[in-house]
Write an enzyme that holds these catalytic residues in place. Structure first.
Site, PDB file in Angstrom:
ATOM      1  N   ARG A  47       4.890 -18.823  18.744  1.00  0.00           N
ATOM      2  CA  ARG A  47       3.883 -19.466  19.578  1.00  0.00           C
ATOM      3  C   ARG A  47       2.798 -20.087  18.705  1.00  0.00           C
ATOM      4  O   ARG A  47       2.618 -19.720  17.543  1.00  0.00           O
ATOM      5  CB  ARG A  47       3.272 -18.476  20.562  1.00  0.00           C
ATOM      6  CG  ARG A  47       2.357 -17.440  19.967  1.00  0.00           C
ATOM      7  CD  ARG A  47       1.693 -16.566  21.051  1.00  0.00           C
ATOM      8  NE  ARG A  47       2.654 -16.005  21.969  1.00  0.00           N
ATOM      9  CZ  ARG A  47       2.796 -16.395  23.241  1.00  0.00           C
ATOM     10  NH1 ARG A  47       2.015 -17.350  23.736  1.00  0.00           N
ATOM     11  NH2 ARG A  47       3.693 -15.827  24.008  1.00  0.00           N
ATOM     12  N   SER A  69       2.629 -26.004  11.622  1.00  0.00           N
ATOM     13  CA  SER A  69       2.127 -27.352  11.898  1.00  0.00           C
ATOM     14  C   SER A  69       2.940 -28.457  11.233  1.00  0.00           C
ATOM     15  O   SER A  69       2.409 -29.504  10.855  1.00  0.00           O
ATOM     16  CB  SER A  69       0.651 -27.472  11.474  1.00  0.00           C
ATOM     17  OG  SER A  69      -0.140 -26.550  12.191  1.00  0.00           O
ATOM     18  N   ALA A 120       7.820 -22.267  12.761  1.00  0.00           N
ATOM     19  CA  ALA A 120       6.526 -21.589  12.747  1.00  0.00           C
ATOM     20  C   ALA A 120       5.549 -22.206  13.742  1.00  0.00           C
ATOM     21  O   ALA A 120       5.796 -23.250  14.350  1.00  0.00           O
ATOM     22  CB  ALA A 120       5.948 -21.608  11.340  1.00  0.00           C
ATOM     23  N   HIS A 121       4.408 -21.540  13.862  1.00  0.00           N
ATOM     24  CA  HIS A 121       3.415 -21.895  14.883  1.00  0.00           C
ATOM     25  C   HIS A 121       2.918 -23.337  14.753  1.00  0.00           C
ATOM     26  O   HIS A 121       2.722 -23.848  13.659  1.00  0.00           O
ATOM     27  CB  HIS A 121       2.224 -20.926  14.821  1.00  0.00           C
ATOM     28  CG  HIS A 121       1.498 -20.933  13.505  1.00  0.00           C
ATOM     29  ND1 HIS A 121       0.399 -21.713  13.265  1.00  0.00           N
ATOM     30  CD2 HIS A 121       1.725 -20.249  12.365  1.00  0.00           C
ATOM     31  CE1 HIS A 121      -0.038 -21.511  12.046  1.00  0.00           C
ATOM     32  NE2 HIS A 121       0.758 -20.620  11.463  1.00  0.00           N
ATOM     33  N   ASN A 122       2.754 -23.971  15.910  1.00  0.00           N
ATOM     34  CA  ASN A 122       2.215 -25.333  16.038  1.00  0.00           C
ATOM     35  C   ASN A 122       3.113 -26.417  15.458  1.00  0.00           C
ATOM     36  O   ASN A 122       2.690 -27.570  15.330  1.00  0.00           O
ATOM     37  CB  ASN A 122       0.822 -25.444  15.424  1.00  0.00           C
ATOM     38  CG  ASN A 122      -0.227 -24.716  16.249  1.00  0.00           C
ATOM     39  OD1 ASN A 122      -0.542 -23.561  15.955  1.00  0.00           O
ATOM     40  ND2 ASN A 122      -0.749 -25.363  17.272  1.00  0.00           N
TER      41      ASN A 122
END
Length: 331
Positions: free
Chosen positions: A222, A263, A243-245
């Site tokens: 998330r 990201s 991974a996140h974002n």
């Protein structure tokens, strides 16, 4: 057991039938493992010579290959043998596991959950508060779907998968065994006193588009805030980390053991080879291909192919490898 004549199969493929076999075909198999009642495929010149040693009664071959079928054997020439073989595999695909009841009595379904028409929920599943399942969703045994998650129509989720709270899953997705969707992103910072690490709360979610397939033991974390996004039609192999974002565009492919750090942004149609890794806050524009085992540490322009560690333009990297090999041989 299903079986088909060679004419039946050619009617499905609409290829050019060369030769004939009286054998009824009851399944596909690899070229050198096939038996007399099986069909195989040849998609490359390197395998043409193996046809003579194969026992298969028929083969699907690319139309640019020259090959004689032989006695009581047949060939079906098509533009793309791999795609044609996919149709044959679908033809012989065994049925899915049977559900004795639409919702198994050991499943725990919160009273506020909305369950669409034709859903199947296996043994020991957990469906949390305000979860919404569309029509025709299939949850195999031991799947957990936590609060306020939405899953679209005809999505299939295999055993051991965990979908955390507030995630949004599209239609016609397939998640294989032990997939993790929406676990906390990996966010930590050194504490003020320098004696430990401070966990950064991850309050976003995961949004997954339509027709996405995710392989066994893969993880999509998330977001810290906002959303980690997997675009429509993406295909993710086993043991992949997103991974996140991170944001993936449409129809991207990630092979096994590859990973996106936080990201990362992928355009449409990006292909990432096995064990490749992409540095955080990096953008790979549409049509980029990353070679297996590569490490991408900077943005990559649309349509480029990169290779190596750190990744560079594939042609430049291959030239370097040739130069290094010549140098080593000269010593």
């Amino acid at each position: 057991m299903k079986s088909y004549s060679i004419e039946d199969i050619n009617n499905i493929l609409n290829g050019e039938l060369i030769g004939h076999t009286s054998q009824q075909i009851d399944g596909p198999e690899q070229l050198l493992k096939a038996k007399e009642h099986q069909i195989t495929f040849i998609g490359s010149r390197k395998y043409v010579k193996q046809w003579a040693d194969s026992k298969a009664c028929a083969a699907i071959i690319n139309d640019n290959l020259n090959l004689e079928p032989g006695e009581n054997r047949a060939l079906i020439k098509v533009k793309n043998a791999d795609l044609a073989m996919a149709k044959i595999l679908e033809l012989f695909n065994p049925p899915a596991p049977v559900f004795e009841a639409d919702i198994h009595p050991t499943a725990v379904v919160h009273e506020s959950a909305t369950i669409g028409n034709g859903c199947k929920i296996g043994a020991n599943c957990y469906i949390g508060k305000d979860v919404q399942l569309g029509n025709g969703v299939v949850l195999y045994p031991n799947v957990c779907v936590f609060d306020e998650t939405t899953i679209g129509d005809n999505t299939v989720i295999w055993s051991g998968t965990v979908i955390r709270e507030r995630c949004i899953i599209g239609n016609h997705c397939i998640f294989h065994t032990n997939v993790s969707i929406g676990a906390d992103g990996f966010g930590y910072r050194p504490s003020d006193d320098g004696r430990g690490l401070v966990k950064i709360p991850q309050i976003g979610n995961v949004i997954i588009g339509h027709y996405v397939e995710i392989g066994a033991n893969s993880c999509v974390d998330r977001a810290k805030f906002s959303s980690t996004i997997i675009g429509d039609g993406c295909k993710i192999d086993n043991l992949v980390q997103v991974a996140h974002n991170s944001v993936m565009g449409r129809s991207c492919i990630m092979a096994g053991h590859s990973g996106l750090a936080g990201s990362v942004t992928l355009g449409d149609g990006v292909v990432i080879g096995g064990s490749a890794s992409i540095k955080d806050h990096t953008t790979l524009h549409s049509g980029v291909t990353v070679g297996a085992g590569s490490g991408v540490v900077g943005d990559v322009a649309a349509g480029k192919t990169v290779l190596g560690y750190p990744a560079q333009d594939a042609r430049d990297m291959l030239k370097q490898w040739v130069a290094v090999r010549r140098f080593m041989k000269s010593q």
